[in-house]
Write a protein that holds these residues in place. Structure first.
Motif, PDB file in Angstrom:
ATOM      1  N   MET A  45     -29.276 -26.178  20.243  1.00  0.00           N
ATOM      2  CA  MET A  45     -30.248 -26.838  21.105  1.00  0.00           C
ATOM      3  C   MET A  45     -30.133 -28.349  20.963  1.00  0.00           C
ATOM      4  N   THR A  46     -30.597 -29.041  21.986  1.00  0.00           N
ATOM      5  CA  THR A  46     -30.697 -30.502  21.908  1.00  0.00           C
ATOM      6  C   THR A  46     -32.117 -30.872  21.471  1.00  0.00           C
ATOM      7  N   TRP A  47     -32.291 -32.139  21.066  1.00  0.00           N
ATOM      8  CA  TRP A  47     -33.650 -32.512  20.645  1.00  0.00           C
ATOM      9  C   TRP A  47     -34.659 -32.459  21.802  1.00  0.00           C
ATOM     10  N   PRO A  48     -34.269 -32.819  23.048  1.00  0.00           N
ATOM     11  CA  PRO A  48     -35.276 -32.677  24.107  1.00  0.00           C
ATOM     12  C   PRO A  48     -35.712 -31.213  24.310  1.00  0.00           C
ATOM     13  N   GLU A  49     -34.784 -30.276  24.080  1.00  0.00           N
ATOM     14  CA  GLU A  49     -35.179 -28.863  24.190  1.00  0.00           C
ATOM     15  C   GLU A  49     -36.187 -28.495  23.108  1.00  0.00           C
TER      16      GLU A  49
END
Ligand code: NI
Length: 247
Positions: free
Chosen positions: A1-5
């Protein structure tokens, strides 16, 4: 996952799922990573069903009694306790309402109790993947007493479903039967020093007939454990959301 997710997920009132395993021998046909593989796989299945997200598996754990077998790597209970406490503190500081540990290794139980005591009350919930009643019943119906204590056919079956099977080698024959006294005295992986443990259980299995495992059993066990643990994660999240609303 990315941090915005992760950030988007947090805004909904999230709990994190943290698998904790071990790096230790699992007999002649079981993978050294069995406990980490099972904990991570059940955690991922359960989190998918519950709409939760999973932190990377913590694989290194105490397994001092198995270090006489090549490949086993053990850290002290104090190191596991500190590391899990710091990881959980980081998750809570970032806004997760709690941490649900999916455990794959008996010797992690005592350190996990200490982690729970070190964190804010109620912030940690732990469950071993094999412990929900539905999973226990399935293990019992598939293997009975041959489930045993270590290199169990159920954990080997889950790794077979995910990574294929190894030839049984010396695990083709049943292991020696354990007495009820032995099982009582050694639950939670309370075993002796490495040389004594290997002398007592030369092929590494402790009462478990690993060769009864099949990949089909493993797929069933994953389904049943994933769904049982998903229900526990949902209940835990509901409690943490209620407590957060109460402030
Ligand atoms: Ni194991």
């Amino acid at each position: 996952m990315t941090w915005p997710e992760v950030e988007a997920h947090l805004s909904e009132g999230a709990v994190a799922v943290l698998p904790v395993g071990s790096v230790e021998q699992h007999g002649p046909m079981g993978l050294i990573g069995t406990d980490a593989i099972c904990a991570a796989a059940v955690a991922e299945r359960a989190a998918d069903l519950a709409g939760a997200i999973v932190a990377p598996v913590m694989a290194y754990a105490p397994a001092p009694f198995n270090t006489g077998f090549p490949g086993t790597l053990s850290v002290s209970p104090a190191v596991l306790t500190s590391l899990v406490t710091e990881v959980c503190t980081g998750l809570l500081d970032q806004g997760f309402l709690g941490v649900f540990v999916v455990n794959g290794h008996g010797a992690n139980l005592a350190p996990l109790e200490q982690v729970a005591a070190a964190l804010p009350e109620g912030a940690l919930r732990s469950q071993s993947w094999w412990a929900p009643p539905e999973v226990n019943d399935l293990r019992q119906s598939l293997y009975g007493d041959w489930e045993g204590m270590h290199a169990t056919p159920s954990e080997v079956a889950i790794t077979q479903a995910l990574h294929g099977s190894k030839a049984p080698g010396a695990a083709a024959d049943p292991p020696k039967k354990l007495s009820a006294d032995y099982i009582r005295a050694h639950s939670g992986d309370r075993h002796g020093p490495p040389h004594q443990h290997r002398a007592q259980f030369p092929d590494g299995r402790v009462g478990s007939h690993s060769a009864l495992a099949t990949p089909e059993d493993g797929a069933r066990l994953l389904t049943v454990a994933g769904s049982a643990i998903a229900d526990e994660i949902k209940a835990f999240r509901a409690e943490r959301r209620r407590d957060a609303r109460r402030g």
